[in-house]
Design an enzyme around this catalytic site. Structure first.
Site, short mmCIF file in Angstrom:
data_model
loop_
_atom_site.label_atom_id
_atom_site.label_comp_id
_atom_site.label_asym_id
_atom_site.label_seq_id
_atom_site.Cartn_x
_atom_site.Cartn_y
_atom_site.Cartn_z
N CYS A 86 0.84 -1.20 0.00
CA CYS A 86 0.00 0.00 0.00
C CYS A 86 0.88 1.26 0.00
CB CYS A 86 -0.96 -0.04 1.18
SG CYS A 86 -2.34 1.10 0.99
N TYR A 87 0.93 2.00 1.10
CA TYR A 87 1.83 3.18 1.12
C TYR A 87 3.25 2.76 0.77
CZ TYR A 87 4.04 7.50 2.62
OH TYR A 87 4.75 8.67 2.64
N HIS A 181 -3.61 -5.24 1.16
CA HIS A 181 -3.00 -5.66 2.43
C HIS A 181 -3.06 -7.19 2.56
CE1 HIS A 181 -2.38 -1.75 4.38
NE2 HIS A 181 -3.37 -1.36 3.58
N GLU A 183 -1.73 -8.96 4.78
CA GLU A 183 -1.63 -9.41 6.17
C GLU A 183 -2.98 -9.55 6.87
OE1 GLU A 183 -0.42 -6.76 4.84
OE2 GLU A 183 -0.94 -4.96 5.95
N LYS A 380 2.50 -12.63 22.66
CA LYS A 380 1.92 -13.44 23.74
C LYS A 380 1.95 -14.94 23.45
CE LYS A 380 -0.55 -13.13 27.64
NZ LYS A 380 -0.20 -12.24 28.77
#
Ligand code: XMP
Length: 524
Positions: A86-87, A181, A183, A380
């Site tokens: 993207c960017y 994107h 992800e 985590k």
């Protein structure tokens, strides 16, 4: 720079809300990566980090704005694969001689695009191996600007209705740019692109917890030498794994302090102390300070006052015990990677926000201690995997989070020993029910809150006038947002019956169905 021997993938963060997801995808591929905000990645830093590949994240700015963020110039001559998202794709084009237009300025057939889109294959590309097997691929777009002219050396490999340059690549230099994107979950096949990218870059996927454990132990020994380390053990996953790791690294040079403030769950203190002290042979100071905490909390009903009293006393108590440990030079903390990532602010300015862990806030400076934070690079679930490597029992590693102020924030209004005892019993029955029904691991956090109200009931032939309680169970990813857990009515009915039958002092059970927001998970 640290002494990590792993190949490193650098993510240059331009402020996208989903940059952390890129890191998640890569860690799932056993690739070690670090996120650094673009402002910090100068040519010198880039050379020092020596990444094996670089990903340029998305971001809220427009490359058409003067002074907008750029990747360091030396990136393009480092000889490593680069993936711009993207960017990231847009700055790649701008820096390498292409052109980007604002959303409303047409050019190259592109325009702004938000939400789901279909990408159509234009040509074969190593990055796209496994893609387009069933035709077009669904992707998630979120861009105002678009590439209007591609940079020399690049070809088009995928197009969407509003982004004719949805996938670009310069295969000679291994530079790749995607407008969407990969992800996010709304790009269902996105993980495959990351898998292909790291393969192209030559990563062997050796970032495993077993390997990490050995490196972390080496680093702790290097940092600490023969000094003594203290660790506030809360019984939570992060502090438990920190303690277990330090113990493996430096043995008796570690002393843990476990503070019982009288606000713990049933059997909590005994479970934690006996596991670490008796089963794992750690030096644990069991600070029994129930009277101090409960005494100071007497008559207090304001949530913030209660929190402040507990936080302040915790520091005093910890300091008191820590002072008794001779030669302590380090304080160990279970700070995780999401706590230390410096993220690019959305105001567009160069400021960075660092969330700091504040279990023992202010203590290190006050006591002249240095910090040891061996979990700083982990997410985590990686901490849990490390705990597993260190031999902590699965039941311990998978425990629901428990807040520092403990039952105090599950006892709205004034805290009394009577209410705490009732709450502990009700909570134990509730958790037992959840475990018996096999729901514990599906739920992010579950607990009982005792309400500051008595209600009338009837048991046998007699009238009762006892406390009401609320059951809480939520699903969540990080505690920032949460949904209530959809128990069956059978489960709720059975649990209410058990609590009322087995816990003296409660005659009414309610289920809290508030999500967060607008509620919070805890009641105070
Ligand atoms: P809330 O109630 O803010 O809780 O929705 C979000 C998560 O944070 C935990 N929590 C705390 N944990 N110290 C902690 O260590 C605290 O003061 C504290 N307050 C809330 C809460 O249990 C939930 O997991």
């Amino acid at each position: 720079m640290d002494t990590l021997t792993h190949d490193r993938l650098l993510i240059i963060d331009f402020g996208s809300q989903v940059t952390q997801l890129i890191a998640r995808r890569l860690r799932e591929l056993n690739v070690y990566c670090e996120i650094h905000p673009y402002q910090n990645v100068t040519d010198a830093v880039l050379a020092d980090l020596a990444p094996k590949a670089v990903i340029l994240s998305g971001g809220p700015d427009s490359v058409t704005r003067e002074g907008s963020p750029r990747a360091p110039d030396s990136l393009w001559t480092m000889g490593v694969p680069v993936l711009g998202i993207c960017y990231g794709q847009q700055t790649m084009m701008t820096q390498l001689g292409g052109e980007v237009h604002g959303g409303k300025i047409s050019g190259g057939g592109g325009t702004a695009e938000f939400g789901r889109a279909k990408v159509t294959k234009a040509a074969d590309l190593d990055l796209l191996s496994g893609w387009f097997a069933d035709g077009d691929e669904q992707v998630w777009m979120s861009h105002g600007d678009h590439v209007a002219k591609i940079a020399p050396g690049f070809e088009v490999y995928g197009t969407s209705p509003n982004a004719p340059y949805a996938i670009l690549a310069d295969t000679a230099r291994h530079f790749y740019g995607v407008q969407f994107h990969p992800e996010v979950h709304h790009t269902p096949n996105g993980a495959k692109l990351y898998e292909n990218f790291v393969r192209i870059a030559g990563f062997i996927g050796d970032w495993t917890m077993d390997a990490y454990k050995d490196i972390a132990i080496e680093k702790i020994r290097e940092q600490v030498g023969d000094s003594h380390v203290i660790c506030a053990l809360s019984g939570g996953v992060d502090s438990s794994v920190t303690a277990a790791l330090l113990h493996e690294a430096i043995g008796d040079q570690l002393t843990c302090v476990f503070v019982d403030h009288g606000l713990l769950r049933k059997n909590e203190a005994d479970d934690v102390v006996s596991m670490f002290r008796d089963n794992m042979n750690l030096k644990v100071i069991y600070a029994q300070e129930q009277d101090l905490f409960l005494g100071q909390l007497e008559g207090q009903s304001d949530p913030e006052t209660k929190r402040k009293i507990i936080g302040g006393l915790f520091i005093d108590v910890f300091q008191k015990y820590a002072n008794e440990i001779e030669g302590a030079k380090f304080l160990a903390q279970g700070t995780l990677y999401p706590d230390v990532i410096e993220s690019v602010s959305f105001s567009g300015g160069p400021s960075v926000t660092i969330k700091s862990h504040h279990n023992v806030g202010g203590l290190p400076e006050k006591m002249g201690l240095k910090l040891v934070e061996p979990l700083r690079e982990l997410f985590k679930d990686e901490v849990r995997a490390l705990g597993h490597e260190l031999g902590l029992p699965a039941s311990f590693i998978g425990r629901h989070p428990f807040p520092g102020p403990g039952l105090a924030i599950r006892c709205p209004g004034e805290i009394t020993r009577e209410k705490l005892d009732i709450l502990r019993e009700a909570d134990a029955v509730y958790i037992d029910q959840i475990r018996k029904h096999g729901l514990y691991d599906e739920i992010w956090q579950a607990f009982v809150a005792i309400l500051p109200v008595r209600t009338v009931g009837v048991m046998g032939d007699g009238r009762t006038y006892d406390f009401a309680c609320a059951l809480r169970a939520v699903t969540s990813v990080d505690g920032m947002t949460a949904d209530y857990y959809p128990f069956s009515h059978d489960f709720l009915g059975e649990t209410a019956t058990r609590i009322i039958n087995e816990v003296a002092g409660i005659n009414r059970v309610t289920y809290d169905i508030t999500s967060k927001p607008p509620g919070t998970i805890e009641w105070e």
